[in-house]
Design a protein around this motif. Structure first.
Motif, PDB file in Angstrom:
ATOM      1  N   GLY A 293       8.239  -0.337  -2.624  1.00 43.12           N
ATOM      2  CA  GLY A 293       7.962  -1.730  -2.300  1.00 43.12           C
ATOM      3  C   GLY A 293       7.671  -2.596  -3.511  1.00 43.12           C
ATOM      4  O   GLY A 293       7.210  -3.729  -3.367  1.00 43.12           O
TER       5      GLY A 293
ATOM      6  N   THR B 299       0.833  -1.210   0.000  1.00 44.55           N
ATOM      7  CA  THR B 299       0.000   0.000   0.000  1.00 44.55           C
ATOM      8  C   THR B 299       0.869   1.261   0.000  1.00 44.55           C
ATOM      9  O   THR B 299       0.346   2.375   0.109  1.00 44.55           O
TER      10      THR B 299
ATOM     11  N   GLU C 190      12.826   1.983   5.070  1.00 45.53           N
ATOM     12  CA  GLU C 190      12.223   1.600   3.779  1.00 45.53           C
ATOM     13  C   GLU C 190      12.887   0.369   3.138  1.00 45.53           C
ATOM     14  O   GLU C 190      13.073   0.319   1.926  1.00 45.53           O
ATOM     15  N   GLY C 191      13.257  -0.593   3.974  1.00 46.11           N
ATOM     16  CA  GLY C 191      13.804  -1.838   3.439  1.00 46.11           C
ATOM     17  C   GLY C 191      15.217  -1.712   2.911  1.00 46.11           C
ATOM     18  O   GLY C 191      15.710  -2.627   2.241  1.00 46.11           O
TER      19      GLY C 191
ATOM     20  N   ALA D  66       5.176   4.722   9.557  1.00 45.91           N
ATOM     21  CA  ALA D  66       3.840   5.219   9.203  1.00 45.91           C
ATOM     22  C   ALA D  66       3.311   6.198  10.253  1.00 45.91           C
ATOM     23  O   ALA D  66       3.574   6.059  11.454  1.00 45.91           O
TER      24      ALA D  66
ATOM     25  N   GLY E  57      -0.301   8.644  10.042  1.00 46.70           N
ATOM     26  CA  GLY E  57      -1.747   8.448  10.117  1.00 46.70           C
ATOM     27  C   GLY E  57      -2.435   9.486  10.967  1.00 46.70           C
ATOM     28  O   GLY E  57      -1.898  10.563  11.234  1.00 46.70           O
TER      29      GLY E  57
ATOM     30  N   CYS F  14      -2.208  -3.022   4.985  1.00 45.97           N
ATOM     31  CA  CYS F  14      -0.830  -2.637   5.311  1.00 45.97           C
ATOM     32  C   CYS F  14      -0.330  -3.473   6.484  1.00 45.97           C
ATOM     33  O   CYS F  14      -1.105  -3.895   7.338  1.00 45.97           O
TER      34      CYS F  14
ATOM     35  N   GLY G  42      17.639  -3.247   6.496  1.00 44.82           N
ATOM     36  CA  GLY G  42      17.377  -4.576   7.032  1.00 44.82           C
ATOM     37  C   GLY G  42      15.939  -4.946   6.722  1.00 44.82           C
ATOM     38  O   GLY G  42      15.122  -4.093   6.354  1.00 44.82           O
TER      39      GLY G  42
ATOM     40  N   PRO H 222      -5.595   2.123   4.954  1.00 41.37           N
ATOM     41  CA  PRO H 222      -5.573   0.757   4.402  1.00 41.37           C
ATOM     42  C   PRO H 222      -5.270  -0.304   5.465  1.00 41.37           C
ATOM     43  O   PRO H 222      -4.428  -1.187   5.270  1.00 41.37           O
TER      44      PRO H 222
ATOM     45  N   ALA I  70       8.896   0.031   8.385  1.00 38.64           N
ATOM     46  CA  ALA I  70       9.849   0.453   7.355  1.00 38.64           C
ATOM     47  C   ALA I  70       9.564   1.858   6.833  1.00 38.64           C
ATOM     48  O   ALA I  70      10.477   2.552   6.387  1.00 38.64           O
TER      49      ALA I  70
HETATM   50  C1  LIG Z   1      -5.488   4.787   0.843  1.00 40.93           C
HETATM   51  C2  LIG Z   1      -4.155   4.916   1.515  1.00 40.93           C
HETATM   52  C3  LIG Z   1      -4.045   5.701   2.657  1.00 40.93           C
HETATM   53  C4  LIG Z   1      -2.805   5.811   3.305  1.00 40.93           C
HETATM   54  N1  LIG Z   1      -2.723   6.579   4.437  1.00 40.93           N
HETATM   55  C5  LIG Z   1      -1.547   6.677   5.081  1.00 40.93           C
HETATM   56  C6  LIG Z   1      -1.447   7.460   6.259  1.00 40.93           C
HETATM   57  O1  LIG Z   1      -2.405   8.060   6.728  1.00 40.93           O
HETATM   58  N2  LIG Z   1      -0.243   7.525   6.867  1.00 40.93           N
HETATM   59  C7  LIG Z   1       0.855   6.856   6.381  1.00 40.93           C
HETATM   60  O2  LIG Z   1       1.931   6.932   6.992  1.00 40.93           O
HETATM   61  N3  LIG Z   1       0.782   6.125   5.255  1.00 40.93           N
HETATM   62  C8  LIG Z   1      -0.379   6.017   4.595  1.00 40.93           C
HETATM   63  N4  LIG Z   1      -0.453   5.279   3.444  1.00 40.93           N
HETATM   64  C9  LIG Z   1       0.764   4.665   2.895  1.00 40.93           C
HETATM   65  C10 LIG Z   1       1.005   3.197   3.300  1.00 40.93           C
HETATM   66  O3  LIG Z   1      -0.181   2.567   3.673  1.00 40.93           O
HETATM   67  C11 LIG Z   1       2.022   3.117   4.428  1.00 40.93           C
HETATM   68  O4  LIG Z   1       3.267   3.571   3.949  1.00 40.93           O
HETATM   69  C12 LIG Z   1       2.207   1.713   5.013  1.00 40.93           C
HETATM   70  O5  LIG Z   1       3.029   1.812   6.140  1.00 40.93           O
HETATM   71  C13 LIG Z   1       2.822   0.724   4.044  1.00 40.93           C
HETATM   72  O6  LIG Z   1       2.707  -0.583   4.590  1.00 40.93           O
HETATM   73  P1  LIG Z   1       2.762  -1.856   3.619  1.00 40.93           P
HETATM   74  O7  LIG Z   1       2.782  -3.068   4.451  1.00 40.93           O
HETATM   75  O8  LIG Z   1       1.704  -1.774   2.607  1.00 40.93           O
HETATM   76  O9  LIG Z   1       4.202  -1.644   2.961  1.00 40.93           O
HETATM   77  P2  LIG Z   1       4.640  -1.806   1.437  1.00 40.93           P
HETATM   78  O10 LIG Z   1       3.885  -0.891   0.570  1.00 40.93           O
HETATM   79  O11 LIG Z   1       4.631  -3.228   1.066  1.00 40.93           O
HETATM   80  O12 LIG Z   1       6.154  -1.294   1.544  1.00 40.93           O
HETATM   81  C14 LIG Z   1       6.444   0.033   1.891  1.00 40.93           C
HETATM   82  C15 LIG Z   1       7.974   0.176   2.084  1.00 40.93           C
HETATM   83  O13 LIG Z   1       8.393  -0.619   3.179  1.00 40.93           O
HETATM   84  C16 LIG Z   1       9.325  -1.627   2.770  1.00 40.93           C
HETATM   85  N5  LIG Z   1       8.973  -2.842   3.522  1.00 40.93           N
HETATM   86  C17 LIG Z   1       7.784  -3.490   3.552  1.00 40.93           C
HETATM   87  N6  LIG Z   1       7.829  -4.510   4.418  1.00 40.93           N
HETATM   88  C18 LIG Z   1       9.080  -4.519   4.921  1.00 40.93           C
HETATM   89  C19 LIG Z   1       9.748  -5.329   5.881  1.00 40.93           C
HETATM   90  N7  LIG Z   1       9.144  -6.351   6.479  1.00 40.93           N
HETATM   91  N8  LIG Z   1      11.051  -5.040   6.177  1.00 40.93           N
HETATM   92  C20 LIG Z   1      11.682  -4.007   5.585  1.00 40.93           C
HETATM   93  N9  LIG Z   1      11.104  -3.216   4.667  1.00 40.93           N
HETATM   94  C21 LIG Z   1       9.819  -3.464   4.353  1.00 40.93           C
HETATM   95  C22 LIG Z   1       9.144  -1.740   1.275  1.00 40.93           C
HETATM   96  O14 LIG Z   1      10.329  -2.196   0.632  1.00 40.93           O
HETATM   97  C23 LIG Z   1       8.786  -0.316   0.897  1.00 40.93           C
HETATM   98  O15 LIG Z   1       9.955   0.453   0.791  1.00 40.93           O
HETATM   99  C24 LIG Z   1      -1.669   5.139   2.780  1.00 40.93           C
HETATM  100  C25 LIG Z   1      -1.795   4.343   1.636  1.00 40.93           C
HETATM  101  C26 LIG Z   1      -3.021   4.228   1.006  1.00 40.93           C
HETATM  102  C27 LIG Z   1      -3.110   3.354  -0.202  1.00 40.93           C
END
Ligand SMILES: Cc1cc2nc3c(=O)[nH]c(=O)nc-3n(C[C@H](O)[C@H](O)[C@H](O)COP(=O)(O)OP(=O)(O)OC[C@H]3O[C@@H](n4cnc5c(N)ncnc54)[C@H](O)[C@@H]3O)c2cc1C
Length: 454
Positions: A80, A74, A200-201, A149, A151, A139, A204, A135, A146
């Motif tokens: 990612g 997300t 951001e990955g 986040a 919010g 998420c 580690g 999400p 990473a």
């Molecule tokens: C509708 C919508 C609303 C959103 N609102 C917010 C908000 O209010 N606040 C906010 O902060 N973000 C928001 N986001 C952005 C997003 O949801 C966040 O950044 C969330 O933390 C990403 O989590 P994910 O698991 O989907 O990570 P991914 O999208 O899979 O990855 C994000 C980053 O983290 C790295 N990563 C993922 N997992 C790991 C791991 N286990 N170890 C190391 N690196 C890793 C990836 O390589 C990438 O660089 C929103 C997104 C959407 C689509």
């Protein structure tokens, strides 16, 4: 990279079912939520646990293959998803959540546990979790660590890094660092959990985190309050922050965002004509929060042009209008998203400047503004730009930097803002970041091209 040898190693670690071949299934890992970023992965691999993650990393290191970690996909800055030819490492199967300390409130969650699963575990134990983002069903804990986040509740509980008691992560050589579960208070050496938050990955791969929980609020009340302009709305934010102890969230929606959110959510708020901007204010606490919120809105006097209050179950209806905004924008096209923060008092001037900047550079493009007002965090969404053209993005981020703000408030740098970070971070800060990256990942195999140039 010896592709055949790496395929054999990966197959031996995760088994046939989790070395994904099906192009339709792979597509879900290879393209991001916005539709703007993505590429073909060399392999999509889904380890089951931390030891399989470490084995995958060792196999990739031996083959010299780059790794892109992914949680719920997300993320909004392209960090990612593969750019082309990397191993996509999905952490989603590491999804356990376990209450570890009912007395002080703590859970240990696997990197692939979703935010919704953490919230359910917290609630079952009589607690709440301090971070909430839209999400939440997708998420993951790893992705949230990473990206550090933020919010809607940062004003009260801080962002993800403030919830971390400990993080366990696999480094680029396949070794594991971090203590989970962690002591509730721990200053024994450098705080690795803090270093991994927002990395951001690139430093580690998060496999588990020990998260602190917060007290559950018994009552919740919310209001959407309309204002004639951003100056009046932001003055209200400052006064709510100062004088409202139960304040849990303040979101800002400019007119176009409010209308899009309402149409997507299938609801509406009746604010009088002349309201160009609205705040969604939420209060939470043990008792009396509705009265407190009503009193605070009344104290805003003539600045508040109209208000829709909600309490109990109806609070979710107001939030739906706000949370529907990103979906509504995505429905209209592929947006350029710039997540920035500014000193609160600079937001009204920035709003004027950013609108005229975009109109000058891309006549016909639509600028949609909303965000987390209590943190000075605006999401600048521009529709109608060519996906690969960065002219508007660069100009907006340069304007943010000139206005004393941050070019990346909560979504991170990803691939989208690498050049902007290079332009705006202090030289010494960039050198320190490069030194950290070089020390922990000397061959640059973890998410190359994210945060820093590859
Ligand atoms: C509708 C919508 C609303 C959103 N609102 C917010 C908000 O209010 N606040 C906010 O902060 N973000 C928001 N986001 C952005 C997003 O949801 C966040 O950044 C969330 O933390 C990403 O989590 P994910 O698991 O989907 O990570 P991914 O999208 O899979 O990855 C994000 C980053 O983290 C790295 N990563 C993922 N997992 C790991 C791991 N286990 N170890 C190391 N690196 C890793 C990836 O390589 C990438 O660089 C929103 C997104 C959407 C689509």
């Amino acid at each position: 990279m010896d592709r055949a040898a790496l395929a054999t190693s990966l197959l031996g670690i995760v088994g046939r079912d989790h070395l994904v071949e099906d192009p339709e299934v792979r597509a879900g890992y290879e393209r991001d939520w916005t539709g703007r970023f993505g590429g073909a992965a060399a392999f999509v691999v889904r380890p089951a646990d931390a030891s399989e993650v470490a084995a995958v990393v060792r196999a990739c290191a031996a083959a010299g293959a780059a790794i892109v970690p992914q949680g719920g996909n997300t993320g909004l800055v392209g960090g990612g998803v593969p750019r082309g030819g990397e191993v996509l490492l999905s952490l989603r199967r590491l999804d356990g959540v376990e209450l570890v300390d009912a007395g002080s409130g703590g859970v240990v969650a696997g990197a692939g546990a979703t935010l919704a699963e953490v919230r359910r575990a917290a609630s079952a134990a009589g607690y709440a979790f301090g971070v909430d983002i839209g999400p939440r069903e997708s998420c993951t804990v790893g992705g949230m660590v990473a990206t550090n986040a933020g919010g809607v509740h940062v004003v009260r509980y801080g962002s993800m890094s403030s919830q971390l008691l400990g993080v366990e992560a696999v480094l680029a050589d396949g070794s594991t660092v971090g203590r989970v579960p962690a002591p509730t208070k721990d200053n024994a050496g450098y705080r690795l959990a803090a270093l991994l938050a927002g990395s951001e990955g690139t430093l580690g791969i998060v496999v588990r985190a020990h998260l602190r929980l917060v007290p559950a609020d018994r009552e919740r009340a919310a209001a959407i309050v309309g204002f004639a302009d951003a100056a009046r709305a932001m003055a209200a934010v400052e006064s709510l922050r100062r004088g409202l102890p139960s304040l849990a969230a303040v979101e800002i929606l400019f007119r176009e965002a409010l209308d899009l959110g309402a149409s997507q959510a299938g609801g509406s708020v009746s604010l009088p004509a002349g309201c160009d901007v609205a705040l969604l204010v939420e209060c939470a606490g043990p008792h009396g929060v509705s009265a407190e919120l009503e009193g605070a809105v009344e104290a805003l006097g003539d600045a508040a042009l109209g208000t829709a209050f909600a309490e109990g179950a109806s609070v979710a209806r107001l939030w739906r209008l706000r949370e529907a905004v990103p979906e509504a924008i995505a429905r209209e096209g592929v947006p350029h998203k710039m997540d920035v923060s500014l000193p609160l008092g600079r937001i009204p001037g920035f709003e004027r400047d950013v609108r005229s900047l975009v109109a000058g550079l891309a006549p016909g493009a639509r600028t949609i503004l909303f965000g987390h007002a209590a943190d000075g965090n605006l999401h600048v969404n521009v529709l109608g730009l060519p996906p690969g053209d960065e002219t508007v993005d660069d100009a907006v981020l340069d304007l943010v930097a000139r206005s004393g703000g941050s070019i990346a408030a909560e979504h991170g740098i990803g691939v989208a803002k690498v050049a902007a970070l290079g332009r705006h971070a202090a030289r010494t800060d960039l050198e320190a970041m490069r030194a950290l990256k070089g020390a922990l990942d000397p061959r640059g195999i973890l998410n190359p091209g994210v945060v820093l140039p590859a």
